[in-house]
Design a protein around this motif. Sequence first.
Motif, mmCIF file in Angstrom:
data_model
loop_
_atom_site.group_PDB
_atom_site.id
_atom_site.type_symbol
_atom_site.label_atom_id
_atom_site.label_comp_id
_atom_site.label_asym_id
_atom_site.label_seq_id
_atom_site.Cartn_x
_atom_site.Cartn_y
_atom_site.Cartn_z
ATOM 1 N N SER A 114 13.153 -49.641 38.625
ATOM 2 C CA SER A 114 14.269 -49.331 39.526
ATOM 3 C C SER A 114 14.548 -50.481 40.487
ATOM 4 N N THR A 115 13.522 -51.239 40.834
ATOM 5 C CA THR A 115 13.704 -52.363 41.759
ATOM 6 C C THR A 115 14.440 -53.528 41.111
ATOM 7 N N ALA A 116 14.558 -53.507 39.781
ATOM 8 C CA ALA A 116 15.234 -54.596 39.071
ATOM 9 C C ALA A 116 16.720 -54.324 38.862
ATOM 10 N N VAL A 117 17.186 -53.131 39.198
ATOM 11 C CA VAL A 117 18.592 -52.763 38.965
ATOM 12 C C VAL A 117 19.434 -53.166 40.172
ATOM 13 N N THR A 118 20.475 -53.967 39.901
ATOM 14 C CA THR A 118 21.346 -54.427 40.975
ATOM 15 C C THR A 118 22.744 -53.809 40.927
ATOM 16 N N ALA A 119 23.136 -53.238 39.764
ATOM 17 C CA ALA A 119 24.478 -52.651 39.666
ATOM 18 C C ALA A 119 24.522 -51.634 38.529
ATOM 19 N N VAL A 120 25.475 -50.712 38.626
ATOM 20 C CA VAL A 120 25.729 -49.706 37.588
ATOM 21 C C VAL A 120 27.193 -49.826 37.194
ATOM 22 N N TYR A 121 27.461 -49.907 35.888
ATOM 23 C CA TYR A 121 28.819 -49.988 35.381
ATOM 24 C C TYR A 121 29.049 -48.848 34.396
ATOM 25 N N ILE A 122 30.215 -48.211 34.471
ATOM 26 C CA ILE A 122 30.526 -47.175 33.500
ATOM 27 C C ILE A 122 31.928 -47.374 32.945
ATOM 28 N N VAL A 123 32.091 -46.855 31.739
ATOM 29 C CA VAL A 123 33.391 -46.806 31.080
ATOM 30 C C VAL A 123 33.484 -45.436 30.427
ATOM 31 N N VAL A 124 34.620 -44.780 30.549
ATOM 32 C CA VAL A 124 34.869 -43.550 29.823
ATOM 33 C C VAL A 124 35.950 -43.854 28.809
ATOM 34 N N GLU A 125 35.625 -43.655 27.538
ATOM 35 C CA GLU A 125 36.564 -43.916 26.450
ATOM 36 C C GLU A 125 37.047 -42.600 25.879
ATOM 37 N N GLY A 126 38.289 -42.590 25.450
ATOM 38 C CA GLY A 126 38.809 -41.413 24.748
ATOM 39 C C GLY A 126 39.517 -40.437 25.620
#
Length: 126
Positions: A114-126
């Motif tokens: 968890s300490t290595a995560v700097t960002a979260v990206y999401i895409v919703v398709e459809g």
Amino acid sequence: MRSSLLAAIAPIAIVAAVGVGAASAMPLVASTIGAGTAAVSACDTDGLTFHHTVDTSGRLTVVTVGSMAAACAGGTLRLTVTNGATSAGEGTVALPSAGFTGSAAVTLGPQPLSTAVTAVYIVVEG
């Protein structure tokens, strides 16, 4: 030494020759490619919430995405967590068309610290 070098190179030459032979046997087929533009609308415009599940070893295992609008129902949510510019984990979940509650839990693979995560990206398709 020379014979051992030849013995090492011979299998590579044979594999390369077989690869060239196989490629030359492939038929050429004419096809077309197109281009265009289209407007893409967002299924949610007022933002999302994220809840992270961390296991006992400190690894991020699940990201729950919430506050999604009903317009996202029936789509596929793809989520990537990064460490700087490098992907650290990702997951995909189908959003149900019926009974959609506005949230979805995405299991990550691989599961980064968890300490290595700097960002979260999401895409919703459809």
